[in-house]
Write a protein that holds these residues in place. Structure first.
Motif, mmCIF file in Angstrom:
data_model
loop_
_atom_site.group_PDB
_atom_site.id
_atom_site.type_symbol
_atom_site.label_atom_id
_atom_site.label_comp_id
_atom_site.label_asym_id
_atom_site.label_seq_id
_atom_site.Cartn_x
_atom_site.Cartn_y
_atom_site.Cartn_z
ATOM 1 N N UNK A 98 31.802 37.127 30.741
ATOM 2 C CA UNK A 98 30.369 36.800 30.876
ATOM 3 C C UNK A 98 29.887 37.098 32.299
ATOM 4 N N UNK A 99 30.741 36.860 33.301
ATOM 5 C CA UNK A 99 30.350 37.181 34.684
ATOM 6 C C UNK A 99 30.274 38.702 34.890
ATOM 7 N N UNK A 100 31.190 39.430 34.258
ATOM 8 C CA UNK A 100 31.160 40.895 34.404
ATOM 9 C C UNK A 100 29.892 41.472 33.770
ATOM 10 N N UNK A 101 29.477 40.887 32.651
ATOM 11 C CA UNK A 101 28.229 41.344 32.018
ATOM 12 C C UNK A 101 27.056 41.104 32.974
ATOM 13 N N UNK A 102 27.092 39.980 33.690
ATOM 14 C CA UNK A 102 26.050 39.717 34.710
ATOM 15 C C UNK A 102 26.115 40.792 35.787
ATOM 16 N N UNK A 103 27.333 41.084 36.242
ATOM 17 C CA UNK A 103 27.503 42.087 37.296
ATOM 18 C C UNK A 103 26.991 43.447 36.854
ATOM 19 N N UNK A 104 27.263 43.778 35.594
ATOM 20 C CA UNK A 104 26.820 45.072 35.064
ATOM 21 C C UNK A 104 25.287 45.169 35.101
ATOM 22 N N UNK A 105 24.629 44.040 34.789
ATOM 23 C CA UNK A 105 23.162 44.042 34.729
ATOM 24 C C UNK A 105 22.526 43.879 36.108
ATOM 25 N N UNK A 106 23.281 43.310 37.047
ATOM 26 C CA UNK A 106 22.720 42.821 38.321
ATOM 27 C C UNK A 106 21.762 43.801 39.008
ATOM 28 N N UNK A 107 22.202 45.031 39.186
ATOM 29 C CA UNK A 107 21.411 45.983 39.975
ATOM 30 C C UNK A 107 21.111 47.262 39.203
ATOM 31 N N UNK A 108 21.531 47.284 37.931
ATOM 32 C CA UNK A 108 21.462 48.547 37.196
ATOM 33 C C UNK A 108 20.198 48.686 36.357
ATOM 34 N N UNK A 109 19.529 47.569 36.095
ATOM 35 C CA UNK A 109 18.383 47.619 35.195
ATOM 36 C C UNK A 109 18.807 47.772 33.738
ATOM 37 N N UNK A 110 20.126 47.760 33.481
ATOM 38 C CA UNK A 110 20.600 47.856 32.097
ATOM 39 C C UNK A 110 21.074 46.496 31.614
ATOM 40 N N UNK A 111 21.067 46.313 30.296
ATOM 41 C CA UNK A 111 21.475 45.026 29.744
ATOM 42 C C UNK A 111 22.997 44.880 29.777
ATOM 43 N N UNK A 112 23.465 43.735 30.211
ATOM 44 C CA UNK A 112 24.891 43.440 30.163
ATOM 45 C C UNK A 112 25.263 42.935 28.773
ATOM 46 N N UNK A 168 29.147 29.922 31.173
ATOM 47 C CA UNK A 168 28.871 30.010 32.614
ATOM 48 C C UNK A 168 28.110 31.287 32.959
ATOM 49 N N UNK A 169 28.546 32.395 32.369
ATOM 50 C CA UNK A 169 27.854 33.665 32.645
ATOM 51 C C UNK A 169 26.433 33.636 32.102
ATOM 52 N N UNK A 170 26.253 32.967 30.977
ATOM 53 C CA UNK A 170 24.898 32.875 30.434
ATOM 54 C C UNK A 170 24.019 32.038 31.368
ATOM 55 N N UNK A 171 24.619 31.011 31.969
ATOM 56 C CA UNK A 171 23.891 30.198 32.954
ATOM 57 C C UNK A 171 23.467 31.044 34.149
ATOM 58 N N UNK A 172 24.370 31.923 34.589
ATOM 59 C CA UNK A 172 24.034 32.818 35.715
ATOM 60 C C UNK A 172 22.911 33.766 35.302
ATOM 61 N N UNK A 173 23.049 34.343 34.107
ATOM 62 C CA UNK A 173 22.020 35.298 33.643
ATOM 63 C C UNK A 173 20.657 34.611 33.583
ATOM 64 N N UNK A 174 20.673 33.321 33.265
ATOM 65 C CA UNK A 174 19.418 32.586 33.176
ATOM 66 C C UNK A 174 18.834 32.340 34.573
ATOM 67 N N UNK A 197 22.325 28.762 39.484
ATOM 68 C CA UNK A 197 23.368 28.117 38.670
ATOM 69 C C UNK A 197 24.651 28.022 39.492
ATOM 70 N N UNK A 198 24.971 29.070 40.205
ATOM 71 C CA UNK A 198 25.950 29.040 41.288
ATOM 72 C C UNK A 198 27.398 28.719 40.990
ATOM 73 N N UNK A 199 28.007 29.307 39.964
ATOM 74 C CA UNK A 199 29.413 28.973 39.710
ATOM 75 C C UNK A 199 30.376 29.678 40.658
ATOM 76 N N UNK A 200 31.433 28.995 41.064
ATOM 77 C CA UNK A 200 32.554 29.686 41.695
ATOM 78 C C UNK A 200 33.059 30.712 40.685
ATOM 79 N N UNK A 201 33.580 31.806 41.169
ATOM 80 C CA UNK A 201 34.169 32.885 40.356
ATOM 81 C C UNK A 201 33.141 33.859 39.812
ATOM 82 N N UNK A 202 31.862 33.480 39.847
ATOM 83 C CA UNK A 202 30.830 34.343 39.270
ATOM 84 C C UNK A 202 30.908 35.774 39.807
ATOM 85 N N UNK A 203 30.947 35.903 41.124
ATOM 86 C CA UNK A 203 30.957 37.255 41.686
ATOM 87 C C UNK A 203 32.369 37.776 41.948
#
Ligand SMILES: Cc1ncc(C[n+]2csc(CCOP(=O)(O)OP(=O)(O)O)c2C)c(N)n1
Ligand SMILES: [Mg+2]
Length: 574
Positions: free
Chosen positions: A52-66, A81-87, A420-426
């Motif tokens: 879920x965190x990698x999907x966030x990373x994929x979307x972060x700066x690319x403008x594409x959906x994770x 957790x990744x969904x919380x970050x995406x939110x 949301x700020x989870x450890x491990x997110x990035x």
């Protein structure tokens, strides 16, 4: 065609070229469909949270959906957790998870999450963690559901959506005539031109009255790609710019009008400039806790606020706006710049401010030989970071060191976890970022606590040849928590821990490992890592005798601690 094949086709239709997920019976046919896709690179992670965190990373700066996925029950729950970050960070993301056979609902089957028979209720949980969650009731609906889901994820303020796919719908083909390619139509969130005009009039009037106008840029400005527009605005008006940690680097940080980072982990000059400002144009800010000195009541006292945000719920949420523009930050600034085009510098006096002061910051004193000062290490990363390099930080004190001491050039990016700020997110998200931007250097500066929570994904990077450079800020402690305990409770507890031999660990995983104890050693290791094109782990032993500037008090961390200690001693005396 089966349901999961249609989902994979849908991803292909919208240009998502990576999928991150965990294995499981309920996800088994999705794994087969992904494996057969020509354009999607599928990654099975060691832990679905990392997916879920990698999907966030994929979307972060690319403008594409994770995209991330998991099997039913526990696998699915690891995606939260990744969904919380995406939110909180506005990343467009689709999460798909399985669900046990519906004919067995209420019997307590393996992985059941119906909410019946003492099982948790996954529908409620996914509803709570997404912009919208869908429960697929019939195979013939999959393309409609998929199309609505991706459009909800990517339109307006982007965010996570979720689809539950019951196992019994994955076995047979979709009835004939029910498959179609889906379409993603992203409607730009354009601002109301009347509101833009009102904001422009206020700014023009203020400048003519020789009022001090300041621009504060946040993540929304970076996310929307408003770099050129922010620069155009401050240069035309000759007004200073401060950024939140999330807006850092929107304009190259050596630009004469870029004063620095504002609020927690910020620069003193940014605070001084803020105190003088009379009108503040805030672009892409949600006014989160660490960007406002803990929602400081008097932050805008005596100031006029012009607020630009893509989400109308953000307007007046924390601070009342005098003028507001609801719209994408870039589009709003394009419109604002056009309105202000006639206003050449001249009718007003440009406001001269001090330049940023961190170079002479006393915090950089290293009192511990054989250890690296993390501020100096951040500066070294900055000096050596290639053009368009991306630096990620995780949750902890290391975030503050990086945010404070990195100086970004044009096109470089710094990203820390948002609200949301989870450890491990990035720590894990870095793999998704690198997969979306294989041509850019990705450095993840992470705390040792964060790495211990999630660093087993190094194997994933090795298996998929994703050359991220992780720099572990090794201090054998949860520094941020220790600082909090010291300042609030005057007693640290349970915050120290041993680290393994990280070089041996890296090697065992097939990655490069470096252990460094001085700035020189770090620079050599970092240069080697940059040139290697392989996943690398740099175990950087940093001093514990340094406290980052990360405080809800504008006077900084030391002042906060001193004030609290003084207050406590006074209380004890009374
Ligand atoms: C999943 C999760 N658990 C707990 C926290 C609370 N937390 C925030 S920072 C932090 C300490 C991180 O330690 P480390 O990674 O070593 O970073 P340091 O502060 O030492 O730089 C903790 C426990 C969190 N943000 N996320
Ligand atoms: Mg630590």
């Amino acid at each position: 065609m089966k349901v999961y094949e249609a989902i994979v086709k849908g991803l292909e239709c919208v240009g998502t070229e990576a999928a991150f997920g965990g294995a499981g019976e309920n996800a088994a046919s999705l794994m087969v469909a992904l494996d057969e896709s020509r354009s999607i690179n599928a990654v099975i992670t060691k832990h679905e949270q990392a997916a879920s965190f990698m999907a966030c990373g994929y979307a972060m700066l690319s403008g594409r959906m994770g995209f991330c996925f998991a099997t039913a029950g526990p696998g699915a729950f690891n995606l939260f957790s990744g969904m919380g970050v995406a939110m909180s960070d506005s990343y467009p993301m689709l999460a798909v998870s399985g669900y046990s056979r519906r004919e067995w609902t209420g019997k307590g089957g393996l992985n059941e999450t119906s909410g019946k028979a003492g099982t948790p209720d996954s529908r409620k949980m996914f509803d709570a963690c997404s912009k919208k969650s869908f429960f697929l009731e019939r195979r013939e609906d999959i393309c409609d559901v998929m199309e609505e889901a991706v459009n909800v994820a990517c339109n307006g303020r982007p965010g996570p959506v979720h689809i539950t796919v019951p196992y019994d719908l994955t076995l047979d083909d979709i009835p004939a005539g029910h498959y179609r390619d889906i379409e993603l139509k992203v409607a730009p969130v354009t601002p109301d031109l009347k509101k833009v005009r009102q904001a422009a009039e206020l700014l023009a009037e203020a400048l003519k009255d020789r009022k001090k106008v300041l621009v504060l840029a946040g993540w929304g400005a970076v996310r929307s790609g408003a770099h050129r527009e922010v620069r155009e605005l401050i240069e035309r008006l000759q007004v200073p710019l401060v950024t939140t940690l999330d807006g850092k680097g929107i304009v190259p940080e050596d630009h004469p009008l870029a004063i620095g980072v504002f609020a927690d982990s910020g620069h003193k000059t940014a605070w001084k400039t803020w105190l003088d400002a009379e009108v503040v144009l805030c672009v892409g800010n949600s006014f989160m806790q660490h960007a406002t000195f803990d929602f400081r009541d008097d932050l805008f006292e005596g100031k006029t606020l012009v607020h630009v945000n893509i989400d109308e719920r953000e307007i007046d949420k924390v601070y009342k706006a005098d003028r507001a523009i609801v719209g994408d930050a870039r589009l709003s600034l394009v419109a604002l710049n056009a309105e202000l085009a006639g206003l050449a510098p001249g009718p007003f006096t440009p406001w001269t401010t001090d330049r940023r002061d961190y170079d002479e910051d006393e915090d950089i004193l290293n009192l511990q030989p054989g250890k690296i000062h993390p501020g100096e290490m951040a500066q070294a990363i900055s000096r050596m970071l290639p053009d368009r390099g991306i630096v990620l930080a995780d949750a902890g004190a290391h975030l503050a060191w990086l945010g404070h001491y990195l100086e970004l050039r044009d096109g470089q990016v710094f990203r820390k976890p948002g609200g949301f700020g989870p450890m491990a997110g990035n720590t894990n998200g870095a793999i998704g970022v690198k997969m979306a931007h294989p041509d850019r250097t990705v450095v993840a500066g992470v705390g040792d606590g964060c790495y211990l929570l999630s660093g087993f994904e190094l194997m994933t990077a090795v298996a998929h040849k994703v050359p991220v450079i992780w720099v572990i800020f090794n201090d054998n402690e949860f520094k941020l928590i220790k600082i909090y305990q010291l300042s609030e409770l005057m007693k640290p507890a349970l915050v120290e821990f041993p680290n393994p031999d990280w070089v041996a660990y890296a090697k065992a995983c097939g990655a490069r490992g470096y252990e460094v104890h001085s700035l020189d050693e770090f620079e050599r290791a970092f240069a080697d890592a940059l040139a290697s094109g392989e996943p690398c782990l740099i175990d950087a032993h940093i001093t514990r005798l340094a406290i980052p500037n990360f405080s809800g008090n504008p006077r900084g961390m030391w002042a906060t601690i001193a004030e609290r200690v003084r207050g406590r001693m006074q209380k004890d005396r009374d």
